[in-house]
Design a protein around this motif. Structure first.
Motif, mmCIF file in Angstrom:
data_model
loop_
_atom_site.group_PDB
_atom_site.id
_atom_site.type_symbol
_atom_site.label_atom_id
_atom_site.label_comp_id
_atom_site.label_asym_id
_atom_site.label_seq_id
_atom_site.Cartn_x
_atom_site.Cartn_y
_atom_site.Cartn_z
ATOM 1 N N TRP A 6 7.454 -3.353 -4.121
ATOM 2 C CA TRP A 6 5.919 -3.988 -4.631
ATOM 3 C C TRP A 6 5.505 -5.516 -4.096
ATOM 4 N N ASP A 7 6.906 -6.676 -4.372
ATOM 5 C CA ASP A 7 6.736 -7.334 -4.025
ATOM 6 C C ASP A 7 6.613 -8.519 -3.039
ATOM 7 N N GLN A 8 6.370 -6.979 -1.685
ATOM 8 C CA GLN A 8 6.200 -7.067 -0.178
ATOM 9 C C GLN A 8 4.290 -6.898 -0.099
ATOM 10 N N VAL A 9 3.924 -6.342 -1.315
ATOM 11 C CA VAL A 9 2.585 -6.004 -0.926
ATOM 12 C C VAL A 9 1.270 -7.291 -1.316
ATOM 13 N N ASP A 10 0.968 -7.741 -1.429
ATOM 14 C CA ASP A 10 -0.452 -8.143 -1.854
ATOM 15 C C ASP A 10 -1.112 -7.879 -1.562
ATOM 16 N N MET A 11 -1.625 -7.136 -2.617
ATOM 17 C CA MET A 11 -2.931 -6.111 -2.727
ATOM 18 C C MET A 11 -4.251 -7.135 -2.600
ATOM 19 N N ALA A 12 -4.411 -8.250 -2.675
ATOM 20 C CA ALA A 12 -5.943 -9.229 -3.108
ATOM 21 C C ALA A 12 -6.169 -9.411 -1.547
ATOM 22 N N ARG A 13 -5.421 -9.891 -0.862
ATOM 23 C CA ARG A 13 -5.048 -10.213 0.499
ATOM 24 C C ARG A 13 -4.755 -9.583 1.386
ATOM 25 N N GLN A 14 -4.465 -7.874 0.900
ATOM 26 C CA GLN A 14 -4.648 -6.633 1.919
ATOM 27 C C GLN A 14 -3.627 -6.434 2.514
ATOM 28 N N VAL A 15 -2.602 -7.190 2.539
ATOM 29 C CA VAL A 15 -1.165 -7.804 3.215
ATOM 30 C C VAL A 15 0.252 -6.783 2.877
ATOM 31 N N ALA A 16 1.096 -6.706 4.039
ATOM 32 C CA ALA A 16 2.613 -6.418 3.266
ATOM 33 C C ALA A 16 3.199 -7.198 4.104
ATOM 34 N N TRP A 17 4.341 -7.352 3.392
ATOM 35 C CA TRP A 17 4.584 -8.187 4.212
ATOM 36 C C TRP A 17 6.863 -7.906 4.570
ATOM 37 N N ILE A 18 6.919 -7.665 5.448
ATOM 38 C CA ILE A 18 8.588 -7.683 6.645
ATOM 39 C C ILE A 18 8.926 -8.963 6.208
ATOM 40 N N HIS A 19 10.037 -8.965 5.749
ATOM 41 C CA HIS A 19 11.213 -10.235 5.787
ATOM 42 C C HIS A 19 11.704 -11.055 6.706
ATOM 43 N N ALA A 20 11.335 -11.701 6.636
ATOM 44 C CA ALA A 20 12.488 -12.533 7.583
ATOM 45 C C ALA A 20 13.410 -11.941 8.599
ATOM 46 N N ASP A 21 14.324 -11.550 7.357
ATOM 47 C CA ASP A 21 15.735 -11.251 7.877
ATOM 48 C C ASP A 21 16.075 -9.110 8.433
ATOM 49 N N GLU A 22 14.597 -9.166 7.711
ATOM 50 C CA GLU A 22 14.513 -6.896 8.788
ATOM 51 C C GLU A 22 13.646 -6.997 9.376
ATOM 52 N N ALA A 23 12.851 -8.335 10.112
ATOM 53 C CA ALA A 23 12.643 -8.287 11.100
ATOM 54 C C ALA A 23 13.346 -8.403 12.328
ATOM 55 N N ASP A 39 -6.164 2.022 -0.187
ATOM 56 C CA ASP A 39 -6.470 3.376 -1.670
ATOM 57 C C ASP A 39 -5.179 4.113 -1.352
ATOM 58 N N VAL A 40 -4.267 4.562 -0.442
ATOM 59 C CA VAL A 40 -2.761 5.078 -0.646
ATOM 60 C C VAL A 40 -1.763 3.579 -2.288
ATOM 61 N N LEU A 41 -2.215 2.841 -1.344
ATOM 62 C CA LEU A 41 -0.721 1.614 -2.151
ATOM 63 C C LEU A 41 -1.550 1.964 -4.050
ATOM 64 N N ARG A 42 -3.168 1.918 -3.836
ATOM 65 C CA ARG A 42 -3.676 1.863 -4.950
ATOM 66 C C ARG A 42 -2.884 3.187 -6.398
ATOM 67 N N ARG A 43 -2.935 4.015 -5.396
ATOM 68 C CA ARG A 43 -2.589 5.384 -6.023
ATOM 69 C C ARG A 43 -1.092 5.503 -6.123
ATOM 70 N N ARG A 44 -0.408 4.807 -5.666
ATOM 71 C CA ARG A 44 0.790 4.255 -5.575
ATOM 72 C C ARG A 44 0.744 3.460 -6.774
ATOM 73 N N TRP A 45 0.557 3.346 -7.303
ATOM 74 C CA TRP A 45 0.736 1.605 -8.074
ATOM 75 C C TRP A 45 0.957 2.570 -9.229
ATOM 76 N N GLY A 46 1.858 1.688 -9.990
ATOM 77 C CA GLY A 46 2.545 2.058 -11.301
ATOM 78 C C GLY A 46 3.837 2.796 -11.718
ATOM 79 N N GLY A 47 3.814 4.171 -10.005
ATOM 80 C CA GLY A 47 4.910 5.109 -10.175
ATOM 81 C C GLY A 47 6.566 4.224 -10.267
ATOM 82 N N HIS A 48 6.747 3.651 -9.425
ATOM 83 C CA HIS A 48 7.961 2.761 -10.010
ATOM 84 C C HIS A 48 7.308 1.380 -9.866
ATOM 85 N N ARG A 49 8.475 1.109 -10.415
ATOM 86 C CA ARG A 49 8.309 -0.530 -11.167
ATOM 87 C C ARG A 49 8.705 -1.332 -9.469
ATOM 88 N N LYS A 50 9.909 -0.661 -9.133
ATOM 89 C CA LYS A 50 10.257 -1.921 -7.437
ATOM 90 C C LYS A 50 9.568 -1.060 -6.365
#
Length: 89
Positions: A6-23, A39-50
Motif C-alpha cells: 500500500w505504501d507504493q500506491v498513491d490513490m490521490a494521484r492515481q499512481v503506483a510506484w516500483i522502487h528503484a531497487d526493484e526496477a 476501482d480494483v484498488l478501492r475494493r482491495r482497500w482494508g483487506g490487508h494492512r501491508k
C-alpha cells in the motif's frame, strides 16, 4: 521478488510506484493507474494492512495455472490470455 504494498500506491494521484531497487534500470518507475485499476484498488482497500493483493490475510506469492484459468473464467477474460500478457497492459 516483491509484492505490491500500500505504501507504493498513491490513490490521490492515481499512481503506483516500483522502487528503484526493484526496477531493471535501477530507477523508480511511476505506473499511472486507469479507472479500472483504481476501482480494483478501492475494493482491495482494508483487506490487508501491508499488501495490496492478499488472500486470507497473507500476500499472494504464487498462482497455479488452474487458479489463473479459473480467475480468467470468472472475470470473463478470453481463455487464451496468458500471465505474461499482463506485462503489456
Amino acid at each position: 521478488m516483491s509484492y505490491l504494498q500500500w505504501d507504493q500506491v498513491d490513490m490521490a494521484r492515481q499512481v503506483a510506484w516500483i522502487h528503484a531497487d526493484e526496477a531493471k534500470a535501477g530507477k523508480a518507475i511511476g505506473v499511472p493507474l486507469n479507472e479500472v485499476a483504481m476501482d480494483v484498488l478501492r475494493r482491495r482497500w482494508g483487506g490487508h494492512r501491508k499488501y495490496v493483493f492478499a488472500y486470507k490475510r497473507r500476500q499472494v506469492e504464487q498462482c497455479s495455472t488452474h487458479a489463473f484459468k479459473h480467475a480468467l473464467m470468472q472475470a470473463g477474460i478470453r481463455p487464451d490470455f496468458r500471465w505474461h500478457d499482463l506485462r503489456h497492459t
